[in-house]
Design a protein around this motif. Sequence first.
Motif, short mmCIF file in Angstrom:
data_model
loop_
_atom_site.label_atom_id
_atom_site.label_comp_id
_atom_site.label_asym_id
_atom_site.label_seq_id
_atom_site.Cartn_x
_atom_site.Cartn_y
_atom_site.Cartn_z
N LEU A 14 105.50 38.04 -25.60
CA LEU A 14 104.52 38.60 -26.28
C LEU A 14 105.08 39.77 -27.13
O LEU A 14 104.73 40.05 -28.33
CB LEU A 14 103.28 39.31 -25.40
N LYS A 15 105.98 40.37 -26.45
CA LYS A 15 106.64 41.74 -27.32
C LYS A 15 107.45 41.35 -28.39
O LYS A 15 107.32 42.15 -29.44
CB LYS A 15 107.55 42.62 -25.93
N ALA A 16 108.14 40.39 -28.11
CA ALA A 16 109.06 39.66 -29.32
C ALA A 16 107.99 39.55 -30.44
O ALA A 16 108.44 39.72 -31.79
CB ALA A 16 109.74 38.52 -28.94
N ILE A 17 106.93 38.99 -30.13
CA ILE A 17 106.04 38.49 -31.30
C ILE A 17 105.72 39.88 -31.76
O ILE A 17 105.64 39.94 -33.20
CB ILE A 17 104.81 37.57 -30.80
N ALA A 18 105.18 40.79 -31.07
CA ALA A 18 104.46 42.01 -31.53
C ALA A 18 105.52 42.76 -32.53
O ALA A 18 105.23 43.46 -33.49
CB ALA A 18 103.84 42.82 -30.52
N GLU A 19 106.87 42.74 -32.17
CA GLU A 19 107.82 43.46 -32.83
C GLU A 19 108.14 42.85 -34.06
O GLU A 19 109.05 42.91 -34.73
CB GLU A 19 109.07 43.58 -31.83
N GLY A 20 107.82 41.29 -34.16
CA GLY A 20 108.31 40.80 -35.42
C GLY A 20 109.59 39.95 -35.17
O GLY A 20 110.06 39.53 -36.22
N ALA A 21 110.06 39.76 -33.81
CA ALA A 21 111.25 39.37 -33.70
C ALA A 21 111.16 37.67 -33.73
O ALA A 21 111.98 36.91 -33.95
CB ALA A 21 111.92 39.77 -32.37
N HIS A 22 110.15 37.24 -33.18
CA HIS A 22 109.93 35.78 -33.19
C HIS A 22 108.72 35.30 -33.91
O HIS A 22 107.69 35.84 -33.67
CB HIS A 22 109.89 35.26 -31.63
N THR A 23 108.65 34.23 -34.54
CA THR A 23 107.48 33.47 -35.17
C THR A 23 107.28 31.98 -34.36
O THR A 23 108.52 31.56 -33.92
CB THR A 23 107.32 33.36 -36.71
N TYR A 24 106.14 31.68 -34.16
CA TYR A 24 106.10 30.34 -33.60
C TYR A 24 105.48 29.28 -34.27
O TYR A 24 104.52 29.53 -35.30
CB TYR A 24 105.11 30.72 -32.30
N ALA A 25 105.53 27.95 -33.77
CA ALA A 25 104.67 26.94 -34.28
C ALA A 25 104.17 26.00 -33.08
O ALA A 25 105.05 26.09 -32.05
CB ALA A 25 105.63 26.10 -35.28
N LEU A 26 102.99 25.38 -33.33
CA LEU A 26 102.57 24.72 -32.04
C LEU A 26 102.52 23.30 -32.55
O LEU A 26 102.04 22.72 -33.56
CB LEU A 26 101.00 25.00 -31.86
N ALA A 27 103.43 22.75 -31.68
CA ALA A 27 103.86 21.10 -31.98
C ALA A 27 102.76 20.37 -30.72
O ALA A 27 103.01 20.41 -29.50
CB ALA A 27 105.25 20.63 -31.59
N LEU A 28 101.80 19.78 -31.45
CA LEU A 28 100.97 19.22 -30.72
C LEU A 28 100.39 17.77 -31.40
O LEU A 28 100.65 16.62 -30.39
CB LEU A 28 99.45 20.02 -30.94
N ASP A 29 100.08 17.42 -32.26
CA ASP A 29 99.69 16.23 -32.87
C ASP A 29 100.91 15.31 -32.68
O ASP A 29 102.12 15.48 -33.27
CB ASP A 29 99.34 16.33 -34.44
N GLU A 30 100.32 13.87 -32.66
CA GLU A 30 101.45 12.73 -32.66
C GLU A 30 101.16 11.64 -33.59
O GLU A 30 101.82 10.91 -33.87
CB GLU A 30 101.79 12.19 -31.09
N GLY A 31 99.82 11.69 -33.85
CA GLY A 31 99.14 10.81 -34.75
C GLY A 31 98.68 11.52 -36.01
O GLY A 31 98.90 12.69 -36.10
N ALA A 32 98.08 10.74 -36.76
CA ALA A 32 97.42 11.27 -38.10
C ALA A 32 96.30 12.30 -37.97
O ALA A 32 95.77 12.96 -38.74
CB ALA A 32 97.19 10.19 -39.12
#
Lengths: 395, 371
Positions: B111-129
């Motif tokens: 959480l700290k890394a996100i607030a500081e701008g050190a890390h961005t994220y993506a959510l890998a969820l979908d497997e179909g269309a």
Amino acid sequence: MGGKMTTDTGIEFADTPDFRKKIRAWLEDNCPADMRDGASGEGANCWGGRNWVFSSEGQRTWLERCAAVGLTVPTWPKAYGGAGLSRDQEKILKEEMAAIGARSPLNSFGIWMLGPALLKFGTEAQKQEFLPPIARGEIRWCQGYSEPGAGSDLAGVQTRAEDKGDHWLVNGQKIWTSYADKADWIFALLRTDRDAPKHKGISFVLMDMRSEGISTRPIRLISGASPFCETFFDDVKAPKEQVVGEVNRGWDVAKYLLTHEREMISAGGQVMGSGRALGAVLANSETGLSDPVLRADAMRTEVDALAMELTLERYKDQAEGGQGVGDASAMLKYAGTELNKRRLELVMAAAGSEALNWEDGRAPTWLRTKANSIEGGTSEVMLSIISRRILGLGA
Amino acid sequence: MAKLIQTEEETMLQDAARALLDNSAPVSRLRALRDAGQTRDDALWQEMVAAGWAGILVPEAAGGVDMGHAAAHVLAREMGKTLTVSPFLSTAVIAVSVLRQLQDSRSQAALKAIAEGAHTYALALDEGAKFNPDRIELKAEKRGNGYVLNGEKRFVVDGGTADRVLVLAQSDDGLCLFDLAADREGLTRSSTDMIDSRDAADLTFENVELSGDELLGAAGDGASLLRFGLEAGQAALAAETTGLAQAAFGMTTDYLKERKQFGVPIASFQALQHRAAHLWCELELTSSAILHVGRMLDLDPGNATLAVSLAKARATDTAQLAVREGVQMHGGIGMTDAYDMGFYMKRARVAAEWLGDYGYHAAQVARMRGF
């Protein structure tokens, strides 16, 4: 006992911290058994007035008990027959009434329309004279706005009121006067200056329906009912002091009142549907849940109905916060009535042939909703108000 | 329940957001990035980080400002108005809403890394269309203290550029949610050339070895951990989409007033007036649903599902109408690439699919309303 201000039914509701508890107990003690069937709609409720015939002793008792503590008009000031409740308290009252299926004690155009106009524009004498009888259900009012030549173009009213010194002399015809044949008094838009621009020569006048020269004729509608009348004025004398607001400024009163009327009609979906989700309607029908097209339509309607409920809530919050709703009431009216029509189309489709006879009762309700988007300003007039006054689109 | 009116604090935040975005991220910025073939705007993201946006939902103890979901929706709505390119939803809303449910030190550090701008994220969820969080086949096999991932993810928004990825995978113990670096060996990211010129990628996991520390919560907690992250993301996406719809509508009514045909502004034609007025009504109804879901997520998050799906369904529907009417009422110019309306239409289409389309969310509403 002697010095006590409260009786069995006389109870102070406003400003009590445990309001919900208190109102629940009061309802439990006072709402007659036959007034707890959750029935709503035009047929189920008491409309009051000189000629009202109570459907039961319970209906009479319920009206009298509510009127005694101001609960027929919960948010009006106590001085005029209300209970002086805040809107939050009114909401709690409604929730508690719904919880036991309590019917509304009194429906009336006096409560919904004339009352708010008098509270804003009336003289103290007019408020004292007219508001308490509305709250007690003693006088039933009707609204004389539309004319054969003035429908959507309401400011074109031609029914004349001539200044005869100590009274107005009224001649002309109104149409679509709701329950004029049952009403005791009428509030009407009359032309008091024929030379002024059309919005500036209209006055808002109150008249006793027993006045000589007033007659009514019911209009039979497609639903089989006759809630509307034609109302004729033939040399009717109206006392001068029965003008609300300034002479020739009646359009201001009418506009204010139309805003109220539009909000009321837009809330109609909730009132008429009693908040019952469409899912339940479908579940109780033969093919409702298995017919994919009907189901999809119902889902879409349900999504929109929930958004409409939240919008009514939001606009009330805005109004309470001092931000007026103003012209946006046209949106509530348009969206609410169109939604209600969709809803009743679905109710009919889900019911199939079961709802095609008059006894069933759903067909008249379905047909009645068709008037929602006509009365109080058509959907098309609402869209024109929005596009001109809110969006600034015009010539 | 709190009132459905924007608070003074929210209005101040809105004004500040508008000023920042008008300066650093007008629609012309999206156009420039597209023309340069880029989908990531680091300078803008760092500006957002400095303004506290990356930490809008991060607890103060982890370096955030913790202003709540309604505030995040204000930001998302303003970004939607000018089609801002940023990992805000994936990172500051979805990843943060997942991570802040966990009290362990690694999650707090994340959480700290996100607030500081050190890390961005993506959510890998979908497997179909189509969005379907209940059908997950990407496999997580237990090996020692860790796991090995094999499988594929599609339509991973911000997946081509994010520093880290949240992955939902199926294990013998049920669904697991992992938090791993995006440059991990065995993870191949294939960026998609998206119609909205934004970042999305397909991810292939081939024997990706993870330590036990990269599993969030316990094995089998994946679905419940992700649930609130998804709801927060769906609601914020609905807010963004509503901002998009409002801006497309504003462009359209401006154009109606300005464009003349037959010697008069086309705003004088009732056929167009009524359609514009109808669209405005739809926007009003949708705005209520957005205000409501913000209040629900902040005050009663355990019962927000109906409000979330209502908001996403309404926003999806309204935005689609706004861009269809936008193009049609602009006439020929609305079809040109030089004009911005097309960007709004394409973004609305992508936003409609991400995190569940109209049908998915309307069905959720129907289910909760007794259908």
